[in-house]
Design a protein around this motif. Structure first.
Motif, short mmCIF file in Angstrom:
data_model
loop_
_atom_site.label_atom_id
_atom_site.label_comp_id
_atom_site.label_asym_id
_atom_site.label_seq_id
_atom_site.Cartn_x
_atom_site.Cartn_y
_atom_site.Cartn_z
N ALA A 68 0.86 -1.20 0.00
CA ALA A 68 0.00 0.00 0.00
C ALA A 68 0.89 1.24 0.00
N PHE A 69 1.91 1.24 0.86
CA PHE A 69 2.80 2.42 0.86
C PHE A 69 3.45 2.58 -0.51
N MET A 70 3.97 1.48 -1.02
CA MET A 70 4.73 1.54 -2.28
C MET A 70 3.87 2.12 -3.41
N GLU A 71 2.65 1.61 -3.57
CA GLU A 71 1.84 2.05 -4.72
C GLU A 71 1.22 3.42 -4.50
N TYR A 72 1.01 3.82 -3.23
CA TYR A 72 0.38 5.12 -2.99
C TYR A 72 1.39 6.26 -2.87
N HIS A 73 2.67 5.94 -2.82
CA HIS A 73 3.66 7.02 -2.65
C HIS A 73 4.73 7.00 -3.73
N ARG A 74 4.72 5.94 -4.54
CA ARG A 74 5.63 5.81 -5.69
C ARG A 74 7.09 5.98 -5.28
N ARG A 75 7.44 5.43 -4.13
CA ARG A 75 8.84 5.44 -3.71
C ARG A 75 9.05 4.41 -2.59
N ALA A 99 9.49 -4.87 -1.31
CA ALA A 99 9.17 -3.83 -2.29
C ALA A 99 9.59 -4.37 -3.67
N ASP A 100 8.87 -3.97 -4.73
CA ASP A 100 9.17 -4.46 -6.08
C ASP A 100 10.13 -3.46 -6.76
N SER A 101 11.38 -3.86 -6.95
CA SER A 101 12.37 -2.90 -7.46
C SER A 101 12.05 -2.45 -8.90
N ALA A 102 11.49 -3.36 -9.72
CA ALA A 102 11.13 -2.97 -11.09
C ALA A 102 10.02 -1.91 -11.05
N TYR A 103 9.13 -2.06 -10.09
CA TYR A 103 8.05 -1.08 -9.94
C TYR A 103 8.63 0.27 -9.53
N LEU A 104 9.56 0.26 -8.58
CA LEU A 104 10.14 1.53 -8.12
C LEU A 104 10.90 2.23 -9.24
N ARG A 105 11.51 1.43 -10.15
CA ARG A 105 12.19 2.04 -11.31
C ARG A 105 11.16 2.70 -12.23
N LEU A 106 10.04 2.01 -12.43
CA LEU A 106 8.97 2.56 -13.27
C LEU A 106 8.42 3.85 -12.63
N CYS A 107 8.29 3.84 -11.30
CA CYS A 107 7.80 5.05 -10.60
C CYS A 107 8.71 6.23 -10.90
N ALA A 108 10.02 5.99 -10.87
CA ALA A 108 10.97 7.10 -11.13
C ALA A 108 10.76 7.63 -12.55
N GLU A 109 10.54 6.72 -13.51
CA GLU A 109 10.31 7.16 -14.91
C GLU A 109 9.03 7.99 -15.01
#
Ligand code: HEM
Length: 445
Positions: A68-75, A99-109
């Motif tokens: 929930a934190f990861m998807e609602y804060h994008r970091r 945490a999903d590292s590929a997701y966090l990379r996509l968040c940065a993009e």
């Protein structure tokens, strides 16, 4: 020994000093706590300091809030900053959610594509659309109260209610409208204005559906109570052979569950058998008041002013139109031929990454203009990946998301038209409605 608030190593220091450890079951019984990764935090103390609003943290009291934190804060989780709320670690016998590292990379993009300083919240132009919808809803309803209901206006009011649901309450209850949590909180009650219920929606949608999309056991949207067979793990009944025929009228009838049966769930403080966190209990009284208010305003008052069958039919026309429109678009985005399902006997294991579980259980349809009408929810993949990103950005980020997803090797489904999505949904319902084994001449389950 308290962990150093300044150092990322604070949690590790505490663990070395033999801090309390909690199993998932122990946290489940402690709504004042929440799990993030391998650590347990004091949610009750933190919620009032949460910049996004106390209610979001309260709903995760007693739960695992890592994704929930990861998807609602994008970091990534701010471990050091949160050390003052740290109360212990997840027991060594438990597997921490990663945490999903590929997701966090996509968040940065994706973050890099957003207008500077917007934070991904609604752009100023959005508020014109929101204001137009509110003015339309209040004027049509007021006009019909004073001058009498007509079937045509009642159907149109149902559409306006649905657009308020898609364009206002949905973003507000995902915290995506404004950086000021009070604005999201207040506009979240638009759900109650159109006949639903904010707290039940938060539990059903934010806490359960988004984090467990198409999970065979945990996604409330996949529970059809035997009326429909949505996934191979559901038992087959003879009437499922006809489900392609009754699914669409059934979506209109769903209105009566939302308007009336939900009140029972509210009183029991649960949704589809899943308890709502007792930490969120402060939301109970406003929720009951809003439900009673809607019945008084939308059902009792018009019938008192004009006690006719026509008035009753017009009320039904509004709620059934709204329900049909909302259910139709949500249903086609998670039920189509080839859609993924998560969990035992599903096509995806629960251990699949966050990105894969979100992307392969959702689909997009249409383009920019359908997004303007439907609050961006035709870009269901982008919405599921970034629920706290305002819908006006979805069309713009979609090509970048698609490239990223396809590079990861996951299926990204985008139907060009509503017709093609509908036909894929009916095909899926037809397959699910066929008696298991019948196509091979085998025995039923
Ligand atoms: C589920 C819906 C949630 C929404 C809509 C939401 C919204 C927000 C917003 C608007 C902010 C301030 C802006 C930002 O930092 O991005 C924020 C910050 C924060 N939220 Fe949430 N939140 C949610 C859930 C949670 C949960 C469940 C937790 C953990 C238990 C949490 C922990 C935090 C923390 C630690 C910060 C500060 C982050 C930092 O300073 O780096 N949030 N949230």
């Amino acid at each position: 020994m308290p962990p150093s608030a300044a150092s990322e190593g604070g949690v590790a220091e505490l663990r070395a000093a033999e801090v309390a450890s909690y199993t998932r079951k122990a946290v489940d019984e402690r709504p004042d706590l929440t799990i993030v990764g391998d650590a347990v935090y004091d949610a009750k103390a933190f919620r009032d300091e949460h910049p996004g609003g106390a209610h979001f943290v309260s709903l995760f009291g007693g739960r695992d809030a890592t994704e929930a934190f990861m998807e609602y804060h994008r970091r990534a989780w701010p471990k050091a900053r949160m050390s003052k709320f740290f109360v212990g670690s997840l027991d060594a016998s438990e597997k921490p959610t990663q945490a999903d590292s590929a997701y966090l990379r996509l968040c940065a993009e994706v973050n890099a594509l957003l207008p500077k300083g917007s934070g991904g919240f609604a752009p100023p132009s959005y508020w014109l659309k929101a204001a137009a919808l509110v003015v339309a809803a209040v004027s049509i309803e007021g006009y019909m109260l004073l001058r009498g209901k007509t079937l045509l206006l009642s159907v149109f009011l149902g559409l306006v209610f649905a657009w308020i649901g898609l364009n206002i309450q949905h973003d507000a209850n995902h915290g995506a409208l404004s950086r000021h949590s009070v604005i999201n909180y207040c506009l979240g009650y638009a759900q109650d204005w159109i006949g639903g219920n904010m707290v039940l929606w938060l539990q059903e949608h934010v806490v359960m559906h988004h984090l467990h999309t198409n999970d065979v056991d945990a996604d409330p949207d996949q529970k059809a109570h035997g009326v429909l067979r949505l996934k191979p793990t559901d038992g087959w009944m003879p009437w499922h052979a006809l489900q392609q025929l009754y699914i669409l009228p059934g979506e209109a009838m769903y209105a009566f569950k939302l308007l009336f049966l939900d009140a029972l769930e509210l009183l029991a403080w649960r949704w589809e058998g899943e308890k709502i966190s007792p930490l969120a209990r402060a939301l109970f009284a406003p929720a009951v008041a809003c439900k009673l208010g809607f019945w008084a305003r939308f059902v009792a008052l018009p019938l008192w002013l004009q006690p006719t069958v026509h008035t009753a039919l017009c009320i039904c026309a509004t709620v059934c139109t709204g329900s049909f429109y909302l259910a139709f678009f949500f249903f086609i985005s998670h039920n189509f031929d080839g859609v993924g399902s998560v969990g035992p006997k599903g096509s995806l294991p629960r251990s699949a990454t966050f990105v894969q579980r979100q992307v392969e259980t959702s689909s997009n349809v249409g383009g920019y203009w359908l997004g303007v009408l439907n609050g961006g929810l035709n870009f269901q993949i982008e919405h599921h990946l970034f629920p706290r990103l305002h819908h006006s950005y979805y069309a713009q980020i979609a090509p970048v998301v698609r490239t990223h997803i396809e590079k990861l090797g996951f299926k990204y489904r985008h139907f060009p038209t509503v017709g093609s999505n509908l036909s894929s949904m009916l095909q899926h319902m037809g397959k699910m409605g066929t008696r298991p084994g019948a196509e091979k001449g085998g025995k039923a389950e």
